[in-house]
Each structure stands twice: as C-alpha cells, then as structure tokens.
Design a protein around this motif. Sequence first.
Motif, PDB file in Angstrom:
ATOM      1  N   LYS A 130       6.573   6.536  -3.860  1.00 48.32           N
ATOM      2  CA  LYS A 130       6.492   6.071  -5.246  1.00 48.32           C
ATOM      3  C   LYS A 130       7.386   6.897  -6.170  1.00 48.32           C
ATOM      4  CE  LYS A 130       2.065   3.663  -5.447  1.00 48.32           C
ATOM      5  NZ  LYS A 130       0.710   3.646  -6.032  1.00 48.32           N
ATOM      6  N   SER A 162       0.805  -1.223   0.000  1.00 48.71           N
ATOM      7  CA  SER A 162       0.000   0.000   0.000  1.00 48.71           C
ATOM      8  C   SER A 162       0.837   1.272   0.000  1.00 48.71           C
ATOM      9  CB  SER A 162      -0.935   0.016   1.218  1.00 48.71           C
ATOM     10  OG  SER A 162      -0.193  -0.059   2.417  1.00 48.71           O
ATOM     11  N   GLU A 163       2.151   1.138  -0.150  1.00 43.65           N
ATOM     12  CA  GLU A 163       3.044   2.295  -0.103  1.00 43.65           C
ATOM     13  C   GLU A 163       2.725   3.306  -1.206  1.00 43.65           C
ATOM     14  OE1 GLU A 163       5.752   5.085   0.439  1.00 43.65           O
ATOM     15  OE2 GLU A 163       5.386   3.445   1.830  1.00 43.65           O
ATOM     16  N   GLU A 164       2.577   4.573  -0.814  1.00 43.03           N
ATOM     17  CA  GLU A 164       2.309   5.638  -1.775  1.00 43.03           C
ATOM     18  C   GLU A 164       3.291   6.801  -1.649  1.00 43.03           C
ATOM     19  OE1 GLU A 164      -1.719   6.893  -1.401  1.00 43.03           O
ATOM     20  OE2 GLU A 164      -2.552   5.061  -2.281  1.00 43.03           O
TER      21      GLU A 164
END
Length: 268
Positions: free
Chosen positions: A219, A214-216
């Motif tokens: 990015k 779920s890393e944002e």
Amino acid sequence: MVLFRALTVTFLASRVAANGTPDNVSSRLQVQIPKSLFKDGGYDHREALFGSPPYGGSISQTVYYTDSDFCDKNAIDPTSGYPRRENNDPWPSPFILMVDRGSCSFVQKARNAQHAGAAGLIIADNLCLCNDQKCLNETGSEDAFVQCENNEPIMADDGSGGDITIPAFLMFKVDANLIKQEVKDRQGIVQLEMSWAMPNPDSKVEYELWTVPSEEVSKDFQKDWKDIAKSLGDHSYFTPHQYIYDGVKSRCHGADGRNLCLNLDAKP
C-alpha cells in the motif's frame, strides 16, 4: 501481492492483451520438431511475472525434461533427464528445460534452471482445472476430480525473482504430457519455440499493476508511485488489474474470521 513486468530499471512494461487470457498472454509457444506435435496457433500457456523475455524475438531450442522437482540446487544432475544422451552427457547448451510444477515456487525452479544453463523454462502443470473435462478424462483417475483446481495458477514472483533473467512459461497438463511422452517414452527430440511480440512500439512506456483486493504489503509503495505515475503524463500508459475470485469456492475466510475475499462475479 503486487506484480510488475520489468522493461528497464526505471520503467515497467507489460505485454499487450492479445487473446483475453487472465494474465494477458501475447507470447507464443510452438513445437517445431516433430511436426506431429505442431499445433496451428501454438500451445496455450501462461507467462511468468518475472524474468526478462526477449521482446520482439524468440528462443528455439531442444527441450529436455527432468522428473526431478528442481527445488534443491545441490541435487540437480545435468546428466539426468530425457531424452537420454550418449555417455550420459549433460544437457547441451543452449537448451530449454521442462520440469514439473510443485514442491517449491516457480521462481525457485526458474533460478535453478538458469544456474543449470537453460535458455528458457517450461513448467509442466500437474493439475487439471476443474472445468477442463478433457484433462480430467485423460487423467483417468477419480483423484483428478479431487485434486483439480478451480482457478488457473499464476506464475507470480515470490518476492525474490529479481535475479531471474530467463523466460518461463506454464504449460497445461494435457499439452505438457504430449511433450513428456515424446522425450521420455519415445526418446524423441522435441524442439520448442518461445516467442514474444513487441508491445505496441511507440513513444509511450506501457506498464501494468497486478494486485488483489486484500493487498496490504504494498500500500505504501502504491501511494508513493502515484506521484511518479502522474509525472510520466502522456509518456506512459498504465493499466491496473485485480484478481477477484469467488470467495466461497476459494474458501478464503481467514482462521480469525476475517473475510479475505470478494464474492463477486467479476473478472480481472
């Protein structure tokens, strides 16, 4: 959440996976004094994803335990803690400090320990893993079954750990209790050794990327780093990792209904 272990300002290095633990622990934690607490192979532990360990070296010092949460830098009292010292002398440098987990981030505890003069930090876990029957039994309370955790804690950088230079380990509850009992209840001297293997010394820089599906936030960084990684070519060795937990057990559905988890039987 993206986690790097720093080797130099330019390059990022990691420890080599040695025993299959979730964060690839290749360091060693051992009690040298008293011999009654010496354990063949050392004590199971987890490493902080911040700080600057002396790779290829070790730190062997007396450990002092303080039951302060060590979160407020203005409330730190170096004359407190165990074992007691004559005339309430402050912790004599160099020393390794042990504090309990909780109330603030791992980074905050490490920063305060560093400012207090500690050469290394041991954070004593205060929760059992739900599948650790020995820990649950020794805790001897029904609350242990309610307050246990399904997943091992990750000693992650909270985003402010760039100033941390001392190494830090997380010691599991049952083992940490043995140290606390020796220094607090028996007022005994405990000497701990924290040691690190040299990660495959050769001409290559080794580094790892730790992230979650779920890393944002990072990015853009990951996209920018791609070209740098390619330019390193055969001079580097890169290993990506993702932490994937059981979404149902972790209850990681957001309040807005968004699914923040992957319910897969997978390991990082």
